[in-house]
Design an enzyme around this catalytic site. Structure first.
Site, PDB file in Angstrom:
ATOM      1  N   ASP A   1      -7.497  -7.512  10.064  1.00  0.00           N
ATOM      2  CA  ASP A   1      -7.077  -6.329   9.311  1.00  0.00           C
ATOM      3  C   ASP A   1      -7.027  -5.085  10.189  1.00  0.00           C
ATOM      4  O   ASP A   1      -6.335  -4.121   9.861  1.00  0.00           O
ATOM      5  CB  ASP A   1      -8.048  -6.054   8.153  1.00  0.00           C
ATOM      6  CG  ASP A   1      -8.017  -7.133   7.103  1.00  0.00           C
ATOM      7  OD1 ASP A   1      -6.918  -7.605   6.772  1.00  0.00           O
ATOM      8  OD2 ASP A   1      -9.096  -7.510   6.614  1.00  0.00           O
TER       9      ASP A   1
ATOM     10  N   ASP B   1       0.801  -1.244   0.000  1.00  0.00           N
ATOM     11  CA  ASP B   1       0.000   0.000   0.000  1.00  0.00           C
ATOM     12  C   ASP B   1       0.823   1.277   0.000  1.00  0.00           C
ATOM     13  O   ASP B   1       0.259   2.364   0.153  1.00  0.00           O
ATOM     14  CB  ASP B   1      -0.954   0.056   1.204  1.00  0.00           C
ATOM     15  CG  ASP B   1      -2.069  -0.964   1.116  1.00  0.00           C
ATOM     16  OD1 ASP B   1      -2.183  -1.609   0.064  1.00  0.00           O
ATOM     17  OD2 ASP B   1      -2.815  -1.134   2.092  1.00  0.00           O
TER      18      ASP B   1
END
Length: 768
Positions: free
Chosen positions: A706, A486
């Site tokens: 997550d 990311d």
């Protein structure tokens, strides 16, 4: 307008007192709350300096009730609370505010009873909150937009406060590429009643034959308002390829007494002949150039690979010598090929192969395996290879309850010795850049650029990892590193919205960090490097796709070995996008309507990861990456099986119904990413599953959270992200849809039993 009425709108406009006339300010405060009777909220604060320039600032306000509390989760400032008084002081990077400059800060909080907005603010001890009229400012939704050539793009404009009478705001190009124009919305009218309603401006980019990505500046303003500016960049569709030398592979094993080869070609057609030479560097002098030391490429044969042959002399030692060879041409970035002698006198032989997964077994993490096996039915997948995440400095050494990097590598050596003649691949996620995860909160890291983060990243994180991996005890392992999930994609899409991302776009940020990691890790023969490239629902639009290709090339080309410092790219890391959508493609038509027009696809050019990764690979090779570039897809949680999985395409003639009833990806919105309800295990790790793909892999260990579904204090720098809250109604990034997250989730990386059981139940292919 009275101070009370201004506060009711969430905006306080102030002029300083005569004794402190140098300090005047505007403060906009908005809160997004949840809960009934009590709950939480996220506050967003915009501080605008309307007075003399500031070199530092301290913002203070009082909560109206004693039931309102700041929780230690804030950004953009140093936050604290004493009683009802909340104070925010500047960070090192946003203390300087010129006249008219603004900074956006915020925090998370809790409330009981009611949650009214504060009504009075002060900056550096001077109260903001006078009742005099001020000049409204134009507020745009973006300061920069990308416009596809031959297409359009939009931004919105509104005012910061109510005008005393109607105001006309015009948008006009002030400089730059004349192909960029205002298509609609060039004149907008704001009244004392509609001033806060955003109105749309549409920009257009004319179709042309050049290959330049032109830019233009547009002013957005008018009489009686403080204007704004927007920069537009054309996304050119006339492909251009930067000239470069392409070698394949970047590392060669040469058997002692024999030869090894690599090939060379050019990335683009030259206008005249180009000579490419190979020269030997320092190292084992037994390794020499046998043929191909000078190659000539013409405008006719530039794309045809030509061969360079290296030789290794027979000797009596047992060392596997190595030597770098520089491939160069005038005016082009040189490439380095590392040659390693495969000694035939009994020593071990670390080599760098084209695909580290081919013919290899995968490392089974004992920690994850034990947790998986403890779940009902989990033993069926407990011996699956998953990645090891180095997500903070402390993870390198490990602890009494968690294996460190050296412990994992030692275990990998043990597993390698037990698996026969097959090599073993162990995957390690490199994930600790300063300002990590700059557009979210759940996986915020421990390092900050403003706090010497880049130097700490180098000396306390990457250097120790490289030193361990360089140990000869691990030379026969194939160590795959997944570089910073990311990170680089955030520099493409999130600069306008997040200050931490803007900071990561500069010195000591993501580019420098990724380059340093590649320089250190690529130099180790048996280490393989794959850069994270997000996923199709992030970068699948041309306005994101093409800038991403350019950014990846620019970043990697800046390393010591250039584009040869990467083995490939990975998509869908820790995400849920389907590998393939079996019942429709991007070219499917529903009647006369393309599926691109559906709300789910949303004009994206891809519907799944396989097509996106294939297109990305082709574009990267055209840009100058080597022909052998390999792609990975993280399939750990993208199976989407179970009873909700459609068995075939829908028969609906409505495009939205067709896509929603046909897609196997059952998320509410493709932008949802946190602990998704209904997900299942995907295809088990597989080597060479398709042309151009090195493997399907399980990088995110199934069952590891997550992010927390509520605020949980911790010492890992991880914040509460509302996208992990199942009650969250969304934001512009996910179309203001529900988050789709599972409830009762722990901090990111911690074991989430309920999620693992659901992933197992909904696995596709099913788990036997």
């Amino acid at each position: 307008m009275t101070a009370a009425s201004v506060a009711a709108l969430g905006l306080v406009v102030g002029q300083g007192t005569a004794a402190n006339a140098a300090v005047t300010c505007d403060v906009a405060y908005t809160a997004n709350q949840w809960g009934t009777g009590s709950g939480g909220f996220t506050a967003s604060v915009t501080l605008k300096n309307t007075g003399d320039p500031l070199t530092s600032w301290s913002l203070a306000f009082d909560f109206p009730t004693t039931g309102q509390r700041y929780t230690p989760t804030g950004w953009g400032a140093n936050w604290s609370q004493s009683g009802t008084r909340v104070t925010a002081t500047n960070m090192p990077w946003n203390g300087t505010l010129a006249t008219g400059a603004s900074t956006n800060i915020g925090f998370n909080g809790t409330w009981t009873g009611t949650n009214p907005n504060p009504t009075s603010f002060s900056v550096n001890g001077v109260t903001c909150g006078g009742t005099g009229p001020t000049t409204p400012s134009v507020v745009t939704s973006a300061s920069a937009v990308a416009v596809n050539e031959g297409g359009t793009a939009t931004f919105t404009a509104r005012l910061s406060s109510a005008p005393t009478s109607n105001v006309t705001v015009t948008t006009a190009r002030t400089s730059g590429d004349t192909d960029l124009t205002v298509s609609s919305g060039s004149s907008l009218t704001f009244t004392p009643s509609n001033w806060s309603t955003a109105q749309t401006v549409t920009l257009a980019a004319a179709q042309d034959s050049d290959t330049a990505a032109g830019t233009a500046a547009f002013s957005v303003g008018g009489t009686g308002v403080t204007g704004a500016s927007v920069t537009a960049t054309e996304v050119d569709d006339d492909a251009t390829v930067e000239q470069s030398i392409i070698v394949s592979p970047p590392a060669v094993t040469v058997p002692e007494g024999s030869t090894g080869t690599y090939t060379v070609r050019l990335a683009a057609q030259p206008s005249s002949n180009v000579t490419v030479t190979t020269t030997a560097g320092s190292g084992d002098t037994n390794l020499t150039i046998s043929s191909g030391a000078s190659l000539t490429f013409t405008p006719a044969n530039w794309s045809t690979p030509q061969t360079v042959t290296l030789a290794a002399a027979q000797d009596s030692d047992t060392a596997n010598g190595s030597r770098p060879f520089t491939v160069a041409s005038t005016g082009l970035t040189s490439r380095t090929v590392t040659a390693t002698e495969a000694d035939d006198d009994g020593s071990t032989n670390p080599t760098h192969v084209e695909n580290p997964y081919a013919g290899a077994t995968g490392y089974v993490n004992p920690n994850w395996s034990a947790r998986a096996a403890a779940e009902p039915g989990g033993s069926a997948v407990a011996n699956t290879s998953t990645a090891v995440w180095m997500d903070r400095i402390a993870a390198i050494a490990g602890s009494s309850s968690a294996m460190g990097l050296r412990a994992h590598l030692d275990e990998a050596v043990r597993q390698d010795a037990a698996n026969g003649s097959a090599p073993l691949t162990i995957q390690v996620v490199i994930y600790n850049l300063p300002n990590r995860d700059c557009s979210a909160l759940a996986s915020n890291g421990e390092l900050l650029i403003a706090e010497d983060g880049f130097n700490r990243y180098k000396t306390e994180y990457i250097d120790p990892i490289a030193a361990i991996m360089r140990d000869s005890a691990y030379a026969n392992l194939r160590i795959v590193t997944i570089i910073e999930p990311d990170s680089l994609p955030n520099l493409v899409t999130n600069l306008n919205s997040f200050e931490k991302c803007r900071e990561a776009n500069g010195a000591g940020g993501y580019r420098d960090g990724v380059r340093y990691a590649l320089n250190q890790l690529h130099a180790i023969t048996n280490v393989y490097t794959y850069i994270d490239a997000a996923h199709h629902a992030w970068l699948g639009w041309d306005s994101n796709f093409n800038p991403s290709v350019n950014l990846f090339y620019e970043t990697v080309a800046g390393t010591t070995a250039g584009v040869d410092s990467v083995d490939g790219f990975i998509v869908n890391t820790a995400n849920y996008s389907a590998t393939t959508e079996p019942h429709f493609t991007i070219n499917t038509m529903v009647g006369s309507t393309s599926v691109r027009q559906s709300k789910w696809v949303d004009w994206n050019y891809y519907v799944d990861e396989q097509t996106f990764a294939t297109a990305l690979r082709n574009a990267l090779i055209s840009k100058g990456f080597r022909q052998g570039l390999g792609m990975l897809i993280d399939t750990s949680r993208n199976g989407w099986g179970g009873s909700a999985r459609p068995s075939g395409p829908s028969t609906s003639t409505n495009v939205d119904e067709f896509v929603n009833q046909s897609r196997v990806d059952q998320r509410i919105h493709a932008g949802n990413w946190c602990n998704q309800s209904g997900a299942g295990l995907g295809t088990r790790p597989t080597a060479s599953p398709a042309a151009g793909f090195d493997a399907y892999v399980w990088i995110k260990p199934p069952g590891e959270s997550d992010g927390a579904s509520r605020d949980i204090p911790n010492d890992e720098g991880k914040k509460f992200d509302r996208m992990c809250d199942p009650t969250y109604t969304g934001n512009s990034l996910n179309g203001n849809n529900m988050s789709g997250a599972k409830a009762d989730a722990p901090l990111s990386g911690q074991w989430f039993s309920a999620q693992f059981r659901e992933l197992l139940q909904n696995a596709y292919p099913p788990v036997n």
